[in-house]
Design an enzyme around this catalytic site. Sequence first.
Site, PDB file in Angstrom:
ATOM      1  N   CYS A   2     -22.253-106.740 -36.277  1.00 39.09           N
ATOM      2  CA  CYS A   2     -20.958-107.423 -36.161  1.00 39.09           C
ATOM      3  C   CYS A   2     -20.485-107.804 -37.551  1.00 39.09           C
ATOM      4  CB  CYS A   2     -21.127-108.698 -35.337  1.00 39.09           C
ATOM      5  SG  CYS A   2     -21.838-108.411 -33.728  1.00 39.09           S
ATOM      6  N   ARG A  27     -17.425-102.484 -38.583  1.00 38.55           N
ATOM      7  CA  ARG A  27     -18.755-102.954 -38.162  1.00 38.55           C
ATOM      8  C   ARG A  27     -18.810-103.188 -36.655  1.00 38.55           C
ATOM      9  NH1 ARG A  27     -21.687-105.026 -42.490  1.00 38.55           N
ATOM     10  NH2 ARG A  27     -22.979-106.267 -41.114  1.00 38.55           N
ATOM     11  N   TRP A  69     -19.751-106.302 -32.274  1.00 40.82           N
ATOM     12  CA  TRP A  69     -20.332-105.092 -31.685  1.00 40.82           C
ATOM     13  C   TRP A  69     -21.390-105.642 -30.734  1.00 40.82           C
ATOM     14  CZ3 TRP A  69     -19.847 -99.909 -31.266  1.00 40.82           C
ATOM     15  CH2 TRP A  69     -20.923 -99.208 -30.767  1.00 40.82           C
ATOM     16  N   ASN A  95     -24.293-112.458 -36.671  1.00 41.51           N
ATOM     17  CA  ASN A  95     -24.575-111.030 -36.628  1.00 41.51           C
ATOM     18  C   ASN A  95     -26.090-110.902 -36.579  1.00 41.51           C
ATOM     19  OD1 ASN A  95     -24.565-108.228 -36.938  1.00 41.51           O
ATOM     20  ND2 ASN A  95     -24.614-108.382 -39.173  1.00 41.51           N
ATOM     21  N   GLY A  96     -26.621-110.147 -35.617  1.00 41.26           N
ATOM     22  CA  GLY A  96     -28.075-109.993 -35.509  1.00 41.26           C
ATOM     23  C   GLY A  96     -28.513-110.156 -34.063  1.00 41.26           C
ATOM     24  N   GLU A 478     -30.752 -79.399 -31.915  1.00 38.92           N
ATOM     25  CA  GLU A 478     -30.015 -80.486 -32.576  1.00 38.92           C
ATOM     26  C   GLU A 478     -29.780 -80.160 -34.043  1.00 38.92           C
ATOM     27  OE1 GLU A 478     -28.248 -82.870 -31.902  1.00 38.92           O
ATOM     28  OE2 GLU A 478     -28.258 -84.154 -33.675  1.00 38.92           O
ATOM     29  N   LYS A 482     -26.115 -80.018 -35.798  1.00 33.90           N
ATOM     30  CA  LYS A 482     -25.741 -80.803 -36.988  1.00 33.90           C
ATOM     31  C   LYS A 482     -25.093 -79.898 -38.023  1.00 33.90           C
ATOM     32  CE  LYS A 482     -25.563 -84.045 -35.872  1.00 33.90           C
ATOM     33  NZ  LYS A 482     -25.789 -84.106 -34.502  1.00 33.90           N
ATOM     34  N   GLU A 485     -21.577 -78.337 -36.786  1.00 35.88           N
ATOM     35  CA  GLU A 485     -20.428 -79.233 -36.530  1.00 35.88           C
ATOM     36  C   GLU A 485     -19.883 -79.874 -37.802  1.00 35.88           C
ATOM     37  OE1 GLU A 485     -20.876 -82.792 -34.212  1.00 35.88           O
ATOM     38  OE2 GLU A 485     -22.980 -82.961 -34.693  1.00 35.88           O
ATOM     39  N   HIS A 501     -37.408 -61.732 -27.846  1.00 40.79           N
ATOM     40  CA  HIS A 501     -36.607 -61.297 -26.689  1.00 40.79           C
ATOM     41  C   HIS A 501     -35.153 -61.090 -27.069  1.00 40.79           C
ATOM     42  CE1 HIS A 501     -40.056 -61.970 -24.145  1.00 40.79           C
ATOM     43  NE2 HIS A 501     -40.195 -63.182 -24.661  1.00 40.79           N
ATOM     44  N   LYS A 600     -15.154 -88.504 -32.085  1.00 40.76           N
ATOM     45  CA  LYS A 600     -16.414 -89.244 -31.971  1.00 40.76           C
ATOM     46  C   LYS A 600     -16.764 -89.482 -30.504  1.00 40.76           C
ATOM     47  CE  LYS A 600     -20.095 -91.288 -33.175  1.00 40.76           C
ATOM     48  NZ  LYS A 600     -21.232 -90.433 -33.583  1.00 40.76           N
TER      49      LYS A 600
HETATM   50  C1  AGP Z   1     -23.096 -84.936 -31.850  1.00 38.50           C
HETATM   51  O1  AGP Z   1     -23.240 -84.885 -33.257  1.00 38.50           O
HETATM   52  C2  AGP Z   1     -21.661 -84.839 -31.430  1.00 38.50           C
HETATM   53  N1  AGP Z   1     -20.870 -85.816 -32.038  1.00 38.50           N
HETATM   54  C3  AGP Z   1     -21.500 -84.740 -29.918  1.00 38.50           C
HETATM   55  O2  AGP Z   1     -22.284 -83.659 -29.475  1.00 38.50           O
HETATM   56  C4  AGP Z   1     -21.956 -85.978 -29.112  1.00 38.50           C
HETATM   57  O3  AGP Z   1     -23.342 -86.109 -29.172  1.00 38.50           O
HETATM   58  C5  AGP Z   1     -21.528 -85.769 -27.647  1.00 38.50           C
HETATM   59  O4  AGP Z   1     -20.128 -85.696 -27.600  1.00 38.50           O
HETATM   60  C6  AGP Z   1     -22.015 -86.900 -26.716  1.00 38.50           C
HETATM   61  O5  AGP Z   1     -21.425 -88.106 -27.106  1.00 38.50           O
HETATM   62  P1  AGP Z   1     -22.004 -89.481 -26.458  1.00 38.50           P
HETATM   63  O6  AGP Z   1     -23.426 -89.589 -26.917  1.00 38.50           O
HETATM   64  O7  AGP Z   1     -21.124 -90.560 -26.999  1.00 38.50           O
HETATM   65  O8  AGP Z   1     -21.917 -89.328 -24.967  1.00 38.50           O
END
Ligand code: AGP
Length: 605
Positions: A2, A27, A69, A95-96, A478, A482, A485, A501, A600
Site C-alpha cells: 500500500c 502501489r 492494496w 503498509n504491511g 512459461e 515470457k 510476449e 516426435h 495486464k
Molecule cells: C502472463 O505473463 C500474461 N500476462 C498472461 O498470460 C496472464 O498470465 C493471463 O492473462 C492470466 O492472467 P491472471 O493471472 O490475472 O488471470
Amino acid sequence: MCGIFAYTGRKNAVPILLDGLSSLEYRGYDSAGVYCPASGSVKSVGAVGNLLKNIDGLSGESGIAHIRWATHGEPTEKNAHPHRDCTGKVWVVHNGIIENYLDLKKKLAMKSHRFSSDTDTEVLAHLVEEHLKKKKSFEAAVVQALREVRGTYGAVFAYETEPDKLVAARMGAPVVLGLGSHENFVASDPSPIMRHTKDAIFMKDGEVAVITPDTHTVYNLNFDRIDRAAEKIEGDAEAIKKGGYRHFMLKEIMEEPDVVKNTLRGRLLTKNGLAKLGGLESVAERLRGVKRIIIVGCGTAYYAGLAGEYMLEGHAGLPVEVEVGSEFRYRKPVLDNSTALVAISQSGETADTLEAVREAKRQGILTLGIINAVGSTIARETDAGIYNHAGPEIGVASTKAFISQLTALALLTLFLGRQRGMSLAEGKRIAEELTRIPEKIASILKDERKIKAVAKKYKDCRDFLYMGRTYNYPVALEGALKLKEISYIHAEGYGAGEMKHGPLAMIDGSFPTVAIAPSGSVYEKMLSNIQEIRARKGPIIAVSTAGDKMMRQFASDTMFIPETIEMLSPLLAVVPLQLFAYHIATLRKLDVDRPRNLAKSVTVE
Ligand code: AGP
C-alpha cells in the site's frame, strides 16, 4: 503493498495529501482515505479520484493518507485506511501485514474494544488506545503498542489531542521522512515527498519517528533516542516508483525473494510439517472428501497449474487435471461433489477463468481460488482460497505472481497431502525447503549479469525451443511465453520427450533450445534429449544445478540454479528464464512493461 503519506506543517494538508496519494497509486488502488485531526476522515473505494467527491469538509494543517492494496479484508470503504480506535482520537495508516492480528484482536475485544473493519491494521489504533489509558504520551503509547506486534509495518499514527504531531514507525516495510521548512512529511517512498523537499531520512527497521512542523526525533523500540542524519533524495519520481529499476518487470523479478516470504508468512508450521491456510479453514472438512482436483487458469496462471498437477499428484496422491479457462467452459466437464476446482488468477478478473468458476459452481462443486488481488471477482465468487500477498504486479508479463502461485500450490500440496497420509518427515522436508527458497532465488538474481550476457548472445535469433520434463515441463512453457510476449520472438515450450516426435525437424545451428535440466529423476533423460539436439548442431542454453560439470560438455551456455527438492525446482528454474527474456527484450529496445497487443488483465473472452 500500500501507499502511506502524511503531512504536518503550516499549509492546508488536504491538497498536499491527495497529490501525494496520486503518485503512490502504482502501489495499489483498490481504496483510499485521508484523516485530518482538525476535521475528520474521508474514505472511498477505488482510485484517489473518488476521494474528491466528498472531500469538501476536510481541512487542517496535518493529516495522514493511504492508498490500499488489500491484504486482509475486502476493498470496501469500511476497510479503507485510515483506521481509528474506539474513541475516534487515534488514527493510523499502514503498509504491511500484522501476523498476530487475530490474537491481538481477541485480547482487545476482551477489553471491550469494538472493531469497525476486517483489517489487520485496525488493531494498531486500539493497541495505542490501550496504552494511552495508562497515561503514557502519544509517542510512548505507540512504541509500547508496536512492541506487541509481530509482522511488518510501515505506519503513521495521528492523535486528535495533539493535531500537529505524527508518529511514524518502520518494520519490514519502507518509510521515508521528508524534512521541509516548517513542515515535515512521511511516505512509503520518496515519490510524493520530492516535490516538496529533497532532504530525507530513510527509516530503518525497529525505528519510530515523532514529527511536528519544526521537529523530528527518531527512537528505537526501547524508546531510546537515535541520531539520524538527513540525506538527499536521488533520482526522479518515475525511477523511484520502479525502485530504481529501469522497468517494473525487473523490479518485480527482484522482489521475488520477498514475495515468497510474504506468500509463506504465517502459513508454515515447519516443526509439524504443516501448512496453515486460514482461507481454507471453512472448507477443510469438505476438502478431506475431495478425490479429484481440476485446476483452471490462463497463460502464466495455467502453467503454474500444470506445475501444481505434478506437486499434488506426486505428494498429495490426488488425481489432477489442468485446463485453460477458455477451454474448460466449453467442454462438458464431468464433475461430481468429490471434485474441487482450483482457479488460479493474479488479477482475479480474467473472464475465461471466471466463467470456468461459474460453470463449476453451477454444477455444485467446491471452488477455491489462488488469487493475488484481494476482493477481486474470482476471489469473491470462489468458496474459499489462498491469497498470494505478492503485492501489485504492474508489468504485463507475469513474473513474481507466477513464483507466488507456485509457492501457494506447494502450500496447498502440503495442506492436502498431510490430510492424506503424507508423513511428518515428508511434510517437514517440504516445509523446511520452502523456507530456503527466498535465499536461493536471491542467489540466482545475483547472477543477473551472466544471464544478461547469454541474452546478448542470442538476442537476434528468430526462433527458440524451450524443453523440460515433469515439474519443468510447465517451466519450459512459461519460459517460452515470457520470451514471446515481451520480445515478440517465436518461442515454443515442449515436453523434452516430444522432441523426436516432430520439433527436432526444425533444429539447426540457427535455432537454439533452452533445456531446463536441473538435478533430479529425469536428468539423464534430459541429457539424452540435449544430445539429440547437439547432434543436429542445435545450440543448447541449459538451466542446470550449480556444480553440474557434465552439462558443460553439451551446453553452449548454462544458467545455474541452486540445488533444491524436485517439487520446488520450478520456483528456481523459472527465474533465469524471466531474466533471459527481460534482457533480450530490453536489448531489442522494446516496451517491456507494456508489450504490444497485450493487457495486464484480460476481462473479456
Ligand atoms: C502472463 O505473463 C500474461 N500476462 C498472461 O498470460 C496472464 O498470465 C493471463 O492473462 C492470466 O492472467 P491472471 O493471472 O490475472 O488471470
